[in-house]
Design a protein around this motif. Structure first.
Motif, PDB file in Angstrom:
ATOM      1  N   TYR A   1      12.035  17.803 -28.302  1.00 39.39           N
ATOM      2  CA  TYR A   1      11.901  16.955 -29.488  1.00 39.39           C
ATOM      3  C   TYR A   1      10.591  17.253 -30.219  1.00 39.39           C
ATOM      4  O   TYR A   1       9.616  17.726 -29.621  1.00 39.39           O
ATOM      5  CB  TYR A   1      11.946  15.490 -29.078  1.00 39.39           C
ATOM      6  CG  TYR A   1      13.309  15.035 -28.620  1.00 39.39           C
ATOM      7  CD1 TYR A   1      14.233  14.539 -29.529  1.00 39.39           C
ATOM      8  CD2 TYR A   1      13.680  15.126 -27.287  1.00 39.39           C
ATOM      9  CE1 TYR A   1      15.489  14.126 -29.126  1.00 39.39           C
ATOM     10  CE2 TYR A   1      14.943  14.724 -26.866  1.00 39.39           C
ATOM     11  CZ  TYR A   1      15.839  14.227 -27.792  1.00 39.39           C
ATOM     12  OH  TYR A   1      17.083  13.833 -27.386  1.00 39.39           O
ATOM     13  N   PRO A   2      10.529  16.932 -31.510  1.00 33.69           N
ATOM     14  CA  PRO A   2       9.317  17.234 -32.273  1.00 33.69           C
ATOM     15  C   PRO A   2       8.144  16.306 -32.009  1.00 33.69           C
ATOM     16  O   PRO A   2       6.999  16.664 -32.298  1.00 33.69           O
ATOM     17  CB  PRO A   2       9.782  17.117 -33.731  1.00 33.69           C
ATOM     18  CG  PRO A   2      10.975  16.232 -33.690  1.00 33.69           C
ATOM     19  CD  PRO A   2      11.642  16.489 -32.383  1.00 33.69           C
ATOM     20  N   THR A   3       8.372  15.110 -31.444  1.00 33.71           N
ATOM     21  CA  THR A   3       7.285  14.163 -31.181  1.00 33.71           C
ATOM     22  C   THR A   3       7.271  13.820 -29.703  1.00 33.71           C
ATOM     23  O   THR A   3       8.295  13.435 -29.140  1.00 33.71           O
ATOM     24  CB  THR A   3       7.461  12.886 -32.013  1.00 33.71           C
ATOM     25  OG1 THR A   3       7.493  13.234 -33.406  1.00 33.71           O
ATOM     26  CG2 THR A   3       6.326  11.909 -31.766  1.00 33.71           C
ATOM     27  N   ARG A   4       6.089  13.977 -29.060  1.00 31.41           N
ATOM     28  CA  ARG A   4       5.978  13.716 -27.620  1.00 31.41           C
ATOM     29  C   ARG A   4       4.513  13.511 -27.250  1.00 31.41           C
ATOM     30  O   ARG A   4       3.619  13.643 -28.086  1.00 31.41           O
ATOM     31  CB  ARG A   4       6.554  14.875 -26.817  1.00 31.41           C
ATOM     32  CG  ARG A   4       5.889  16.242 -27.053  1.00 31.41           C
ATOM     33  CD  ARG A   4       6.715  17.139 -27.927  1.00 31.41           C
ATOM     34  NE  ARG A   4       6.160  18.490 -28.025  1.00 31.41           N
ATOM     35  CZ  ARG A   4       6.860  19.579 -28.338  1.00 31.41           C
ATOM     36  NH1 ARG A   4       8.151  19.476 -28.568  1.00 31.41           N
ATOM     37  NH2 ARG A   4       6.292  20.749 -28.427  1.00 31.41           N
ATOM     38  N   SER A   5       4.284  13.200 -25.995  1.00 31.71           N
ATOM     39  CA  SER A   5       2.910  13.041 -25.515  1.00 31.71           C
ATOM     40  C   SER A   5       2.320  14.398 -25.168  1.00 31.71           C
ATOM     41  O   SER A   5       3.045  15.375 -24.946  1.00 31.71           O
ATOM     42  CB  SER A   5       2.875  12.131 -24.283  1.00 31.71           C
ATOM     43  OG  SER A   5       3.497  12.773 -23.179  1.00 31.71           O
ATOM     44  N   THR A   6       0.992  14.452 -25.121  1.00 31.02           N
ATOM     45  CA  THR A   6       0.289  15.644 -24.672  1.00 31.02           C
ATOM     46  C   THR A   6      -0.973  15.235 -23.929  1.00 31.02           C
ATOM     47  O   THR A   6      -1.542  14.176 -24.210  1.00 31.02           O
ATOM     48  CB  THR A   6      -0.073  16.563 -25.865  1.00 31.02           C
ATOM     49  OG1 THR A   6      -0.788  17.712 -25.388  1.00 31.02           O
ATOM     50  CG2 THR A   6      -0.960  15.835 -26.876  1.00 31.02           C
ATOM     51  N   THR A   7      -1.382  16.051 -22.985  1.00 33.87           N
ATOM     52  CA  THR A   7      -2.660  15.814 -22.297  1.00 33.87           C
ATOM     53  C   THR A   7      -3.824  16.448 -23.065  1.00 33.87           C
ATOM     54  O   THR A   7      -4.974  16.318 -22.659  1.00 33.87           O
ATOM     55  CB  THR A   7      -2.617  16.382 -20.868  1.00 33.87           C
ATOM     56  OG1 THR A   7      -2.279  17.783 -20.919  1.00 33.87           O
ATOM     57  CG2 THR A   7      -1.589  15.646 -20.023  1.00 33.87           C
ATOM     58  N   ASP A   8      -3.510  17.122 -24.159  1.00 32.58           N
ATOM     59  CA  ASP A   8      -4.516  17.753 -25.005  1.00 32.58           C
ATOM     60  C   ASP A   8      -5.034  16.734 -26.011  1.00 32.58           C
ATOM     61  O   ASP A   8      -4.806  16.836 -27.216  1.00 32.58           O
ATOM     62  CB  ASP A   8      -3.899  18.961 -25.722  1.00 32.58           C
ATOM     63  CG  ASP A   8      -4.887  19.675 -26.641  1.00 32.58           C
ATOM     64  OD1 ASP A   8      -6.107  19.532 -26.419  1.00 32.58           O
ATOM     65  OD2 ASP A   8      -4.428  20.354 -27.581  1.00 32.58           O
ATOM     66  N   GLY A   9      -5.741  15.696 -25.502  1.00 30.37           N
ATOM     67  CA  GLY A   9      -6.225  14.627 -26.354  1.00 30.37           C
ATOM     68  C   GLY A   9      -7.724  14.667 -26.553  1.00 30.37           C
ATOM     69  O   GLY A   9      -8.434  15.460 -25.927  1.00 30.37           O
ATOM     70  N   TYR A  10      -8.198  13.774 -27.426  1.00 30.51           N
ATOM     71  CA  TYR A  10      -9.636  13.696 -27.681  1.00 30.51           C
ATOM     72  C   TYR A  10     -10.319  12.774 -26.686  1.00 30.51           C
ATOM     73  O   TYR A  10     -11.373  13.100 -26.130  1.00 30.51           O
ATOM     74  CB  TYR A  10      -9.891  13.194 -29.106  1.00 30.51           C
ATOM     75  CG  TYR A  10     -11.367  13.057 -29.425  1.00 30.51           C
ATOM     76  CD1 TYR A  10     -12.137  14.182 -29.673  1.00 30.51           C
ATOM     77  CD2 TYR A  10     -11.979  11.805 -29.466  1.00 30.51           C
ATOM     78  CE1 TYR A  10     -13.492  14.066 -29.952  1.00 30.51           C
ATOM     79  CE2 TYR A  10     -13.324  11.677 -29.747  1.00 30.51           C
ATOM     80  CZ  TYR A  10     -14.081  12.806 -29.987  1.00 30.51           C
ATOM     81  OH  TYR A  10     -15.418  12.689 -30.250  1.00 30.51           O
ATOM     82  N   LEU A  11      -9.746  11.614 -26.442  1.00 29.89           N
ATOM     83  CA  LEU A  11     -10.273  10.648 -25.485  1.00 29.89           C
ATOM     84  C   LEU A  11      -9.175  10.287 -24.493  1.00 29.89           C
ATOM     85  O   LEU A  11      -7.988  10.400 -24.791  1.00 29.89           O
ATOM     86  CB  LEU A  11     -10.759   9.384 -26.198  1.00 29.89           C
ATOM     87  CG  LEU A  11     -11.944   9.536 -27.157  1.00 29.89           C
ATOM     88  CD1 LEU A  11     -12.161   8.243 -27.927  1.00 29.89           C
ATOM     89  CD2 LEU A  11     -13.201   9.917 -26.400  1.00 29.89           C
ATOM     90  N   GLY A  12      -9.549   9.839 -23.314  1.00 29.82           N
ATOM     91  CA  GLY A  12      -8.548   9.413 -22.343  1.00 29.82           C
ATOM     92  C   GLY A  12      -7.753  10.577 -21.780  1.00 29.82           C
ATOM     93  O   GLY A  12      -8.214  11.724 -21.732  1.00 29.82           O
ATOM     94  N   THR A  13      -6.519  10.274 -21.382  1.00 31.50           N
ATOM     95  CA  THR A  13      -5.698  11.292 -20.711  1.00 31.50           C
ATOM     96  C   THR A  13      -4.561  11.817 -21.566  1.00 31.50           C
ATOM     97  O   THR A  13      -4.005  12.873 -21.265  1.00 31.50           O
ATOM     98  CB  THR A  13      -5.100  10.710 -19.423  1.00 31.50           C
ATOM     99  OG1 THR A  13      -4.269   9.581 -19.750  1.00 31.50           O
ATOM    100  CG2 THR A  13      -6.200  10.257 -18.465  1.00 31.50           C
ATOM    101  N   LYS A  14      -4.194  11.095 -22.642  1.00 29.32           N
ATOM    102  CA  LYS A  14      -3.061  11.524 -23.451  1.00 29.32           C
ATOM    103  C   LYS A  14      -3.328  11.306 -24.937  1.00 29.32           C
ATOM    104  O   LYS A  14      -4.226  10.565 -25.333  1.00 29.32           O
ATOM    105  CB  LYS A  14      -1.781  10.778 -23.039  1.00 29.32           C
ATOM    106  CG  LYS A  14      -1.242  11.184 -21.674  1.00 29.32           C
ATOM    107  CD  LYS A  14       0.088  10.503 -21.395  1.00 29.32           C
ATOM    108  CE  LYS A  14       0.666  10.934 -20.058  1.00 29.32           C
ATOM    109  NZ  LYS A  14       1.971  10.283 -19.782  1.00 29.32           N
ATOM    110  N   ALA A  15      -2.489  11.978 -25.744  1.00 29.49           N
ATOM    111  CA  ALA A  15      -2.508  11.816 -27.195  1.00 29.49           C
ATOM    112  C   ALA A  15      -1.083  12.042 -27.694  1.00 29.49           C
ATOM    113  O   ALA A  15      -0.172  12.295 -26.903  1.00 29.49           O
ATOM    114  CB  ALA A  15      -3.481  12.802 -27.834  1.00 29.49           C
ATOM    115  N   ALA A  16      -0.884  11.948 -29.006  1.00 30.33           N
ATOM    116  CA  ALA A  16       0.433  12.175 -29.598  1.00 30.33           C
ATOM    117  C   ALA A  16       0.486  13.575 -30.189  1.00 30.33           C
ATOM    118  O   ALA A  16      -0.385  13.964 -30.972  1.00 30.33           O
ATOM    119  CB  ALA A  16       0.715  11.134 -30.671  1.00 30.33           C
TER     120      ALA A  16
END
Length: 355
Positions: free
Chosen positions: A167-182
């Protein structure tokens, strides 16, 4: 004697006609068609999602704390537990559900109640859930409630594999803060979507609902923006990074030389309780103020933005305010134009209120 002879055929015909008339079959539908709640207990319109079988309620703080007694309009002859008009109370640890049985007894449906009762406007995208059948992801708040939607539900109808990375929208661990981002990625359309002229799907994430029942006939109207907002906003802040895909294509699938994709990030304050959609979010007279990222170009590293809301002159501000936050991996994705492979990551979005 003649009289009896005349009426005998009529009597036989009546018997034959009665034998041909059968009782109408019992209704097999098991839908909650409409939910009615005292308007004084609501901060926005009620949304019944027939595809995902959810009921979204925008409640005041008092209604959330005390509970409500919704009146349910059902399919003809259907029954529901708990019964229409029953007081329901909300517990963060347990879903409120309605079980509907059709008049015929052959079909049942379970609807889950979602409550929108926003007390803060900081979104870290740390918590995600997966759709039980189609397996696409969506972010939830600390209480497990869904405030954000995407076009994933519409993409699911086009025949993509049932796994999150399709899908085109999902979570990622490549975030700025914390453990996840969009993570939002523009992907190639499917053979089924291409039959109706959709050659790509942009990744999107927005506050509001995706009305999947409109996805095929009116895809832009299926994107329903906004959740209730109290007060007035000062600015819209957050972090993002972006990389455009190599080839920008138009709606016909033709590569446009010299055209580069860009991302889209903006927030809109508008008069509710009626939501805006992808056909009018930028042009409606309901709009009061907007904060829009002007630079949608590539950013290799996370970049902070802090955008002030620009208020329309002489805008009339109602008591039913709504806030929409909209992000997309292709700024023209709503017109099915963009570059396959464009990738946007957003993290730590926030609406800063006026003091």
């Amino acid at each position: 004697m003649m009289r009896n002879w005349l009426f005998a055929p009529l009597f036989l015909y009546a018997l034959m006609l009665q034998g041909c008339i059968k009782d109408a079959p019992l209704n097999p539908e098991a839908d909650i068609e409409t939910v009615v709640v005292d308007p004084h207990l609501l901060t926005g319109n009620i949304f019944v999602d027939q595809v995902n079988r959810t009921i979204t309620l925008n409640l005041t703080n008092e209604a959330y704390e005390s509970g409500i007694s919704p009146v349910l309009i059902l399919s003809k002859g259907a029954s529901v537990k708990p019964a229409s008009g029953t007081l329901i109370k909300f517990d963060a640890d347990q879903d409120v559900v309605y079980d509907v049985t059709s008049e015929s007894g052959e079909n049942t449906k379970r609807y889950t109640v979602k409550v929108v009762n926003i007390g803060h406007w900081d979104f870290a995208f740390e918590n995600w859930k997966s759709h039980s059948t189609d397996k696409y992801e969506y972010p939830v708040d600390d209480d497990g409630l869904q405030l954000w939607s995407s076009g994933n539900a519409g993409v699911a109808l086009s025949g993509v594999p049932a796994r999150s990375d399709a899908y085109p929208t999902r979570s990622t661990t490549d975030g700025y803060l914390g453990t996840k981002a969009a993570e939002l990625v523009t992907i190639k359309g499917t053979p089924l979507s291409e039959l109706i002229g959709i050659r790509l799907y942009a990744g999107s994430l927005f506050l509001g609902n995706f009305n999947a029942s409109q996805a095929m006939l009116n895809p832009l109207k299926a994107i329903e923006f906004g959740v209730p907002y109290k007060g007035l906003p000062k600015s819209f802040t957050g972090y993002y990074k972006y990389s455009a895909g190599p080839d920008f294509i138009n709606k016909a699938g033709q590569v446009q030389p010299g055209v580069k994709d860009k991302c889209s990030i903006y927030a809109v304050l508008f008069n509710g309780p009626d939501r805006l959609n992808a056909t009018n979010i930028m042009t409606s007279d309901q709009v009061i103020a907007m904060a829009e990222l002007r630079d949608g170009s590539d950013k290799a590293n996370f970049t902070r933005f802090d955008i002030p809301f620009v208020y329309k002159q002489q805008a009339v501000i109602s008591k039913n305010l709504m806030m929409a936050i909209v992000t997309s991996s292709s700024a023209e994705g709503d017109q099915y134009r963009g570059a396959i492979g464009s990738r946007l990551v957003v993290d730590s979005l926030s609406i800063v209120p006026l003091l």
